[in-house]
Design an enzyme around this catalytic site. Sequence first.
Site, PDB file in Angstrom:
ATOM      1  N   THR A  15      80.902 113.456  29.690  1.00 38.28           N
ATOM      2  CA  THR A  15      80.341 112.112  29.688  1.00 38.28           C
ATOM      3  C   THR A  15      80.454 111.561  28.278  1.00 38.28           C
ATOM      4  O   THR A  15      79.716 111.956  27.378  1.00 38.28           O
ATOM      5  CB  THR A  15      78.866 112.144  30.131  1.00 38.28           C
ATOM      6  OG1 THR A  15      78.810 112.696  31.444  1.00 38.28           O
ATOM      7  CG2 THR A  15      78.272 110.744  30.152  1.00 38.28           C
TER       8      THR A  15
ATOM      9  N   LYS B 239      80.690 106.506  35.174  1.00 37.43           N
ATOM     10  CA  LYS B 239      79.778 107.636  34.939  1.00 37.43           C
ATOM     11  C   LYS B 239      78.511 107.175  34.229  1.00 37.43           C
ATOM     12  O   LYS B 239      77.394 107.522  34.628  1.00 37.43           O
ATOM     13  CB  LYS B 239      80.496 108.711  34.110  1.00 37.43           C
ATOM     14  CG  LYS B 239      79.615 109.842  33.604  1.00 37.43           C
ATOM     15  CD  LYS B 239      79.046 110.716  34.713  1.00 37.43           C
ATOM     16  CE  LYS B 239      78.007 111.695  34.173  1.00 37.43           C
ATOM     17  NZ  LYS B 239      77.356 112.478  35.208  1.00 37.43           N
TER      18      LYS B 239
ATOM     19  N   LYS C  50      71.492 110.108  25.001  1.00 43.94           N
ATOM     20  CA  LYS C  50      72.798 109.838  24.388  1.00 43.94           C
ATOM     21  C   LYS C  50      73.663 109.013  25.347  1.00 43.94           C
ATOM     22  O   LYS C  50      74.315 108.034  24.940  1.00 43.94           O
ATOM     23  CB  LYS C  50      73.473 111.184  24.048  1.00 43.94           C
ATOM     24  CG  LYS C  50      74.849 111.121  23.452  1.00 43.94           C
ATOM     25  CD  LYS C  50      75.973 111.315  24.499  1.00 43.94           C
ATOM     26  CE  LYS C  50      75.982 112.693  25.139  1.00 43.94           C
ATOM     27  NZ  LYS C  50      77.012 112.771  26.239  1.00 43.94           N
TER      28      LYS C  50
END
Lengths: 297, 297, 297, 297
Positions: free
Chosen positions: C95, C171, C240
């Site tokens: 990711t 994503k 994050k």
Amino acid sequence: MHIGFIGLGQMGIAMAHNLLKNDHSLAVHNRTRDKAEPLIRAGATWASSPAEAAYEADVVFTMVSDDAALRDVTMGELGLLNGLSEEAVHVSCSTISPDTARQLAQEHQHRNSRYVASPVFGKPEVAQAGKLWVCVSGETTAKEDVRPFLNLIGQGIFDFGDDPGAANVVKLSGNFLLGCAIEAMAEAFTLGEKNNISRTSLYEFFSTTLFASPVYKNYGKLIADEVYQPVGATPALIRKDMRLLLDEAQKALVPMPFADIVFQQLTATVAKGKTDIDWAGFAGEVSEKAGVVRPKS
Amino acid sequence: MHIGFIGLGQMGIAMAHNLLKNDHSLAVHNRTRDKAEPLIRAGATWASSPAEAAYEADVVFTMVSDDAALRDVTMGELGLLNGLSEEAVHVSCSTISPDTARQLAQEHQHRNSRYVASPVFGKPEVAQAGKLWVCVSGETTAKEDVRPFLNLIGQGIFDFGDDPGAANVVKLSGNFLLGCAIEAMAEAFTLGEKNNISRTSLYEFFSTTLFASPVYKNYGKLIADEVYQPVGATPALIRKDMRLLLDEAQKALVPMPFADIVFQQLTATVAKGKTDIDWAGFAGEVSEKAGVVRPKS
Amino acid sequence: MHIGFIGLGQMGIAMAHNLLKNDHSLAVHNRTRDKAEPLIRAGATWASSPAEAAYEADVVFTMVSDDAALRDVTMGELGLLNGLSEEAVHVSCSTISPDTARQLAQEHQHRNSRYVASPVFGKPEVAQAGKLWVCVSGETTAKEDVRPFLNLIGQGIFDFGDDPGAANVVKLSGNFLLGCAIEAMAEAFTLGEKNNISRTSLYEFFSTTLFASPVYKNYGKLIADEVYQPVGATPALIRKDMRLLLDEAQKALVPMPFADIVFQQLTATVAKGKTDIDWAGFAGEVSEKAGVVRPKS
Amino acid sequence: MHIGFIGLGQMGIAMAHNLLKNDHSLAVHNRTRDKAEPLIRAGATWASSPAEAAYEADVVFTMVSDDAALRDVTMGELGLLNGLSEEAVHVSCSTISPDTARQLAQEHQHRNSRYVASPVFGKPEVAQAGKLWVCVSGETTAKEDVRPFLNLIGQGIFDFGDDPGAANVVKLSGNFLLGCAIEAMAEAFTLGEKNNISRTSLYEFFSTTLFASPVYKNYGKLIADEVYQPVGATPALIRKDMRLLLDEAQKALVPMPFADIVFQQLTATVAKGKTDIDWAGFAGEVSEKAGVVRPKS
């Protein structure tokens, strides 16, 4: 004393004019030369690069639009670091990220020159009057050495300690507080308007009583009148500052809901193409959401 | 002239003392009599009910905690409407909903007495000094008739027109602007603190320069010091005001994101049981979310 | 066929195991070798660097924790680009930011190798079962060539076109939708709890009727039970991702109020030191704000 | 058995039709008679008032638009309480405030009749199919007695205990969760669109994998296509529900940031005059803020 000045936007020009006082000599540089003409006529000399503007200067001021521009005029091939004498001081007035300030301070230290973070508060007309508020941080003796110059551009100097990034945190916080005042007034004035209380009467009451301060007086008037000209700073420019603030908040782990909302409003303003108005015009997002329709003038 | 005064909380006592000036006679009433003792010693007489306080008064002031209390002292069995002479004026200083103000104004009209909405701004010590800011709205001649009395309690009177609800919209908006200033400073000071810039230095800079106004000076100091005593108004009390504001926003179809956040913070403060602090203490929610842990004193 | 696999966290190990099927040979690399032991026992060979893992591979998978790690295993001195054959494909499952994906795709193109963005959805146990959902984007023939391998790790493959950054936008959007579902359930369950409706009964109703989907079932149970163990992904890790999402929103000029709130909650969770729980534990911020106190177990 | 049914909007008509099964006799009432004609043709009888609809009924259903309407049909001069037999049960399906439910339950108790809160989930076409989800709360035996009737309108019945307000808290929470899913998809799809990923491809991926549930499938399609016709429920109607939810949150001291945002979006939608669309159309506020301009069709 000999002064360099790099970056002649609305703010830079006004500040540079004030530095011409007291028999200081002044070398000025800007990306485009035409902005420098009034200063040259007033006695300044033209420098063809940042390095040349810094050459033999006791102090060199920078006032540019963002981190990238400041890095370029400082560390670029013809950047001021390639002209600056040892012991000379770079007075950095731009609104930039604290980390960029810290990195530039280190670069100067490596070359035995000095860096003082000196972001300023005030609109162009305040700069013209030499009435800016100046926040400084960095090495103590450097700050002392540049104080006489800062007194020429400002009505007050506030010292935030040794960390070269600190003054920039304060500057970003100030713009944030300003953005909050704008949003708050926009919400209150819109609620009043929908209750048949004129925006102006609310403005006059609050700006002369509980909130009688420069910010509420100046920005409040724009929001009451919904006239966002002339442009002090564009929505895109201050949105960049709010972004830097949110970056700091992210690093420092501080949730800031008000900052998120102000950033959303500025983002919407830019996304809708309202780019040639003063940034306070994001207040228009509030009345738009409330379905207030203005007659086209 | 003869004045009635109903509601002797911190604010009411201070206001009533100032009305004793100029040889006016004053009848006072409060739910509990002990609060009235200092005023009685200073020359006021005790009224055993709101109706009695209003009896033969030229003007009767009310300063109570919420809509329900005001309805009760006005329209209850022993309410002031059952004592008030025709042509006398009810000066209603409480922070209440605009709709309650409008309904009470109508009730007075039905009985040929008059109602002036007169909410005030200022902490108890400001009320003692007779330096409140007074917002009025309602019927013109009634407003004129009570002006001399309002001058005894305030340093300035602002007129918001005929609608008896208007002054209350302004009052609610003022508390909202105040709440926004508190949240904004709390966010900025917490960000500063986490960057090793003391809350106090930020406070001193902003409250003496761009934001040099009573609100930023007074509330800013509480937030910088994180001392929320003495209690000017509790979180629960001002939360009630923010609720009234959101009710108005809901009726007027105005989305107010800042108001929602201030209300959330006050709700959290009350939910956590922090009820015996000044309402500015909701600023603590910001530092708590940022994980700032204070040593227990 | 010969496969390389780099990055053996919980997810990577599970995915690598599934790639050992169909007689493929597998070379694995991880920062620390111990994580590789079970795979080696199952038939994989150890590669001492990303370059070695990529050597003579037809396809090399990467599953690392962030942009910096992926840049390092790809472009570092011993990075996979220094081992990868021409025409071989890098299947990038981490990711990461869409821009990093675009840059890496270009780097591969310069060297005549290929890059397919292939981020995946699913918890470690889903990865073990080979039931991940796989989003792909990038060059068409490369996507076709790696499809048989992706079928070993996933139950479905969704193609989002040519832009190597696209699958990563999807994503990040998926994690965002998930975060929204968590916050929404946390608010609803807390409101229910304070009305004496058990969190569990709300969970059971909604997750079997209107919201009967894997996300509401799995995450809803954690939030109903308030048990945030075992750790699927930490608050810091998903924070994050939300940061990357907000960066994209900032570039694309999309105000995202829900994303701001989810990010604030994750920030508060990390700031308070709650780092060793599943990220769904940010739901605890909601009940904390509501003053809900749990008995210490 | 004999059934009364009051309130023949889109939902009420569909539910009433299903109650005609199993040889039950049905008396129906509505503010305007024309809505009743199809039911009368199908065998129902017309009742000229709520009281008449309740007369000799074993159970009387109500499905009206808000608290005021329900109070009126229940406690008004010709309200159902003036027709209802002792021991008969009022099955109250409207989306109303929990407190109104509690008050009505008490009124029934005073008259020895019974009240079961039975709000339902599902669009009109779901109601037609007899596939609603039914939440019940109230007295145990009353719930048992009406279960056979509820089975005619719903595919599942969920019991939330004795408190007559509980089922309404669940209903309001459900609409809230739905609003959150709409806002979340609107943000994600807009971000995708600005990254050249079609809204439809995002919709198809998420609604068939992680979020494969009726809500994401049905509402997601509206948001992907941006077609908000036909109108299931108007923005104004569901805004009323969100208001009730926020009232509960206020009483229960639960800060609900997501609920505030959904309410803001619905308020803006109504304020802008977008009143004749399905309420999911508030998703348009997100793309509007992002400056997305659609060609006029």
